[in-house]
Design an enzyme around this catalytic site. Structure first.
Site, mmCIF file in Angstrom:
data_model
loop_
_atom_site.group_PDB
_atom_site.id
_atom_site.type_symbol
_atom_site.label_atom_id
_atom_site.label_comp_id
_atom_site.label_asym_id
_atom_site.label_seq_id
_atom_site.Cartn_x
_atom_site.Cartn_y
_atom_site.Cartn_z
ATOM 1 C CG ASP A 32 -1.675 7.666 0.832
ATOM 2 O OD1 ASP A 32 -0.882 8.614 0.682
ATOM 3 O OD2 ASP A 32 -2.596 7.414 0.027
ATOM 4 C CG ASP A 84 -1.668 1.231 1.451
ATOM 5 O OD1 ASP A 84 -2.257 1.701 0.471
ATOM 6 O OD2 ASP A 84 -1.689 1.757 2.589
HETATM 7 MG MG LIG Z 1 -2.552 3.252 3.705
#
Ligand SMILES: [Mg+2]
Length: 310
Positions: free
Chosen positions: A33, A31
């Site tokens: 962020d 992922d």
């Molecule tokens: Mg995230």
């Protein structure tokens, strides 16, 4: 290390044990962020971790529910933040995957009414999906009666949109009266952390408004839905047993990993905490088990430490 959930998951891992885990996989899905970066700052050690994984022959993919940027824009961000070896083809955002879904899975004939920011609109255009143009004549006093509805709309897509307003909600709601009209959401994220303790509502909150208004349920493209994995797998021949999912949010990243049969690692540089992971682990409810990561690291800098430490 074999059969991580045998121990109930949530296992802190580092050093040689982490290296063994990484060595046992061919592909690593990150992922972005809260894992790779926070805002405009790379997580300390993240560029090094990605470089070392690639050096060891791993394929590295980025799977983000953040739909605000088109792919090319993400590639620039990676290089700006010191990642020297990330290309556009390795980046799968919920905006890119939504466009791919409309083009390749739904084979949409007709237009899509999109609620979303530039990232969403650009990906749809790049995929050759016909998007309803914004009504430039619309002013603050325009009522729903003044807005013509496009008879060619066959899908409504909702993503993160800082210009979300009543008229967009009203129009989307009118299109969804037609039960043949597809209803898609880029991702279910309820909110996102901002600097200074602020938060911004995510796509999920806008989708919830439209679900209530239309009495329908959206098909979610982003994590935890399996479609994002299928989208990558269709291009790169991924094997769930050979793949590792690394994320910071239990309800999206870790559940996504569980839904796709991937081994999961929670990193503590983002939204979810060790306490929340432990709470899911201790919960009696069987459905909560899918929120429990197999492993936990402090940060993906632990990856570099484990790989360098030969
Ligand atoms: Mg995230």
């Amino acid at each position: 290390i074999i059969g991580p959930r045998a121990s109930g998951g949530c296992r802190r891992v580092r050093g040689p044990e982490l290296r063994e885990l990484l060595d046992s996989k061919r592909d690593v899905l990150f992922d972005c962020d809260g894992v790779i970066w926070n805002g405009e700052a790379a997580v300390a050690g993240a560029p090094e971790a990605v470089r070392l994984l690639k050096q060891r022959g791993k394929r590295v993919f980025f799977v983000t529910n953040n739909c605000t940027r088109p792919r090319g824009n993400y590639a620039h961000k990676f290089s700006r933040l010191g990642f020297s070896d990330v290309s556009e083809e390795d980046i799968f955002s919920s905006a890119y995957c939504s466009a791919a879904y409309l083009r390749d899975v739904a084979r949409l004939s007709g237009k899509v009414f999109a609620i979303g920011c530039q990232g969403v609109l650009q990906e749809l255009r790049d995929a050759g999906v016909d998007v309803v143009a914004e009504d430039s004549a619309e002013g603050p006093d325009t009522s729903i009666y003044d807005c013509p509805l496009d008879p060619d709309v066959r899908a409504v897509l909702v993503g993160y949109d800082e210009k979300f307003n009543f008229m967009k909600l009203a129009k989307a709601c009118c299109y969804l009266r037609d039960s043949e009209c597809l209803f898609l959401a880029t991702d279910p994220d309820p909110w996102h952390p901002l600097r200074g303790g602020r938060v911004t509502p995510g796509s999920g909150s806008l989708t919830a408004a439209l679900e209530t208004a239309s009495s329908r349920k959206a098909t979610v493209i982003g994590k935890p839905s399996r479609f994002m994995f299928e989208c990558i797998a269709s291009q790169f021949d991924l094997d769930p047993a050979q793949s590792l999912m690394v994320g910071d949010r239990l309800e999206t990243d870790i559940l996504f990993g569980a839904n796709c049969g991937l081994c999961t690692v929670l990193t503590l540089t983002g939204v979810s905490t060790m306490e929340q992971a432990q709470e899911y682990k201790d919960s009696e409810a069987p459905e909560k088990k899918d929120f429990v990561p197999d492993y936990v690291v402090e940060s993906i800098a632990d990856f570099s430490e484990a790989l360098e430490d030969e």
